[in-house]
Design a protein around this motif. Structure first.
Motif, mmCIF file in Angstrom:
data_model
loop_
_atom_site.group_PDB
_atom_site.id
_atom_site.type_symbol
_atom_site.label_atom_id
_atom_site.label_comp_id
_atom_site.label_asym_id
_atom_site.label_seq_id
_atom_site.Cartn_x
_atom_site.Cartn_y
_atom_site.Cartn_z
ATOM 1 N N ASN A 184 2.311 10.800 -4.036
ATOM 2 C CA ASN A 184 3.180 11.749 -3.342
ATOM 3 C C ASN A 184 4.232 12.188 -4.449
ATOM 4 O O ASN A 184 4.351 13.661 -4.535
ATOM 5 N N GLN A 185 4.926 11.162 -5.094
ATOM 6 C CA GLN A 185 5.855 11.754 -6.068
ATOM 7 C C GLN A 185 5.040 12.550 -7.027
ATOM 8 O O GLN A 185 5.776 13.576 -7.626
ATOM 9 N N ALA A 186 4.221 11.897 -7.637
ATOM 10 C CA ALA A 186 3.553 12.590 -8.823
ATOM 11 C C ALA A 186 3.059 13.866 -8.390
ATOM 12 O O ALA A 186 3.332 15.158 -9.236
ATOM 13 N N LEU A 209 9.522 14.079 1.555
ATOM 14 C CA LEU A 209 8.145 14.490 1.456
ATOM 15 C C LEU A 209 7.453 13.518 0.201
ATOM 16 O O LEU A 209 6.379 12.926 0.289
ATOM 17 N N ALA A 210 8.337 13.412 -0.821
ATOM 18 C CA ALA A 210 7.998 12.573 -2.024
ATOM 19 C C ALA A 210 7.954 11.046 -1.749
ATOM 20 O O ALA A 210 6.955 10.158 -2.071
ATOM 21 N N HIS A 211 8.716 10.786 -0.658
ATOM 22 C CA HIS A 211 8.805 8.990 -0.486
ATOM 23 C C HIS A 211 8.087 9.032 0.854
ATOM 24 O O HIS A 211 8.383 7.979 1.421
ATOM 25 N N ALA A 212 7.053 9.645 1.390
ATOM 26 C CA ALA A 212 6.326 9.606 2.705
ATOM 27 C C ALA A 212 5.667 8.207 2.519
ATOM 28 O O ALA A 212 5.067 8.110 1.475
ATOM 29 N N SER A 213 5.396 7.293 3.643
ATOM 30 C CA SER A 213 4.630 6.310 3.901
ATOM 31 C C SER A 213 3.098 6.604 3.949
ATOM 32 O O SER A 213 2.616 5.729 3.898
ATOM 33 N N VAL A 214 3.006 7.724 4.224
ATOM 34 C CA VAL A 214 1.346 8.195 4.379
ATOM 35 C C VAL A 214 1.313 9.114 3.113
ATOM 36 O O VAL A 214 2.037 10.053 2.835
ATOM 37 N N MET A 268 0.847 -1.315 -0.067
ATOM 38 C CA MET A 268 0.015 -0.166 0.007
ATOM 39 C C MET A 268 0.736 1.076 0.094
ATOM 40 O O MET A 268 0.311 2.228 -0.854
ATOM 41 N N SER A 269 2.031 1.255 0.673
ATOM 42 C CA SER A 269 2.867 2.454 0.932
ATOM 43 C C SER A 269 3.549 2.761 -0.725
ATOM 44 O O SER A 269 3.699 3.946 -0.755
ATOM 45 N N LEU A 270 3.603 1.655 -1.379
ATOM 46 C CA LEU A 270 4.084 2.070 -2.755
ATOM 47 C C LEU A 270 3.163 2.905 -3.482
ATOM 48 O O LEU A 270 3.584 3.943 -4.195
ATOM 49 N N SER A 271 1.746 2.883 -3.519
ATOM 50 C CA SER A 271 0.933 3.416 -3.954
ATOM 51 C C SER A 271 0.958 4.953 -3.520
ATOM 52 O O SER A 271 0.891 5.848 -4.181
ATOM 53 N N PHE A 272 1.021 5.022 -2.184
ATOM 54 C CA PHE A 272 1.298 6.314 -1.592
ATOM 55 C C PHE A 272 2.491 7.097 -2.259
ATOM 56 O O PHE A 272 2.333 8.252 -2.416
#
Length: 182
Positions: free
Chosen positions: A9-11, A52-57, A1-5
């Protein structure tokens, strides 16, 4: 799930930073950021932006606007129907004049569409219908007009061209000729 976050976030961060570099502050605001957010993002060091881009939330919220989605789908359906109608008319031998009057297509657009559809254009004078063909065409036209009313004359003309196995131009010309006679 964190990958989709992470991807969301990155996009979003990439898009916002791009818009900021381009000076599109209104676009950033339309994405949901306030002026304070924009000022803060511009002042952050690269390491903080990376975190910020790689945040797990997820700090990005995606929401579907159902009414807009449905209107877009309906418009796409109408556009697709119109494309099929244009292609049908061209395959039945519609002239550039017909394409302009019915669809607003310029001669160059009509010619390009014919090439893409691999439709050969006839050179020289058009053939004329026999008197029997003219009468049969007019009788059938009158029947179609009684059945369908006056909603879509082009569709009725295309139906006639298909039934009578003649070009749409001939149908168009015959109906125009009969309609101008007293």
């Amino acid at each position: 799930m964190s990958l989709s976050f992470n991807l969301l976030n990155q996009a979003m961060l990439t898009q916002v930073l791009h818009e900021l570099r381009q000076g599109n502050l209104q676009r950033c605001k339309a994405l949901g950021l306030g002026e304070d957010d924009l000022t803060l993002l511009q002042s952050l060091p690269p390491t903080t932006l990376s975190r910020l881009a790689h945040a797990s939330v997820s700090w990005v919220e995606i929401r579907i606007d159902s009414p807009v989605l449905r209107r877009l789908i309906e418009q796409a359906d109408r556009d697709e129907q119109n494309e099929r109608l244009i292609n049908r008319a061209l395959k039945l031998g519609a002239s550039s004049t017909i394409m302009y009057q019915c669809f607003g297509l310029a001669h160059s657009e009509t010619a390009l569409r014919r090439r893409l559809l691999k439709i050969e254009t006839r050179k020289g004078r058009p053939h004329h219908l026999s008197e029997a063909q003219e009468h049969a065409l007019w009788r059938r036209w009158c029947q179609l007009r009684e059945q369908e009313g006056s909603e879509d004359q082009l569709d009725a003309m295309m139906m006639l061209a298909e039934e009578q196995q003649i070009s749409l131009v001939m149908v168009w010309q015959q109906i125009a000729q009969h309609n101008t006679q007293p």
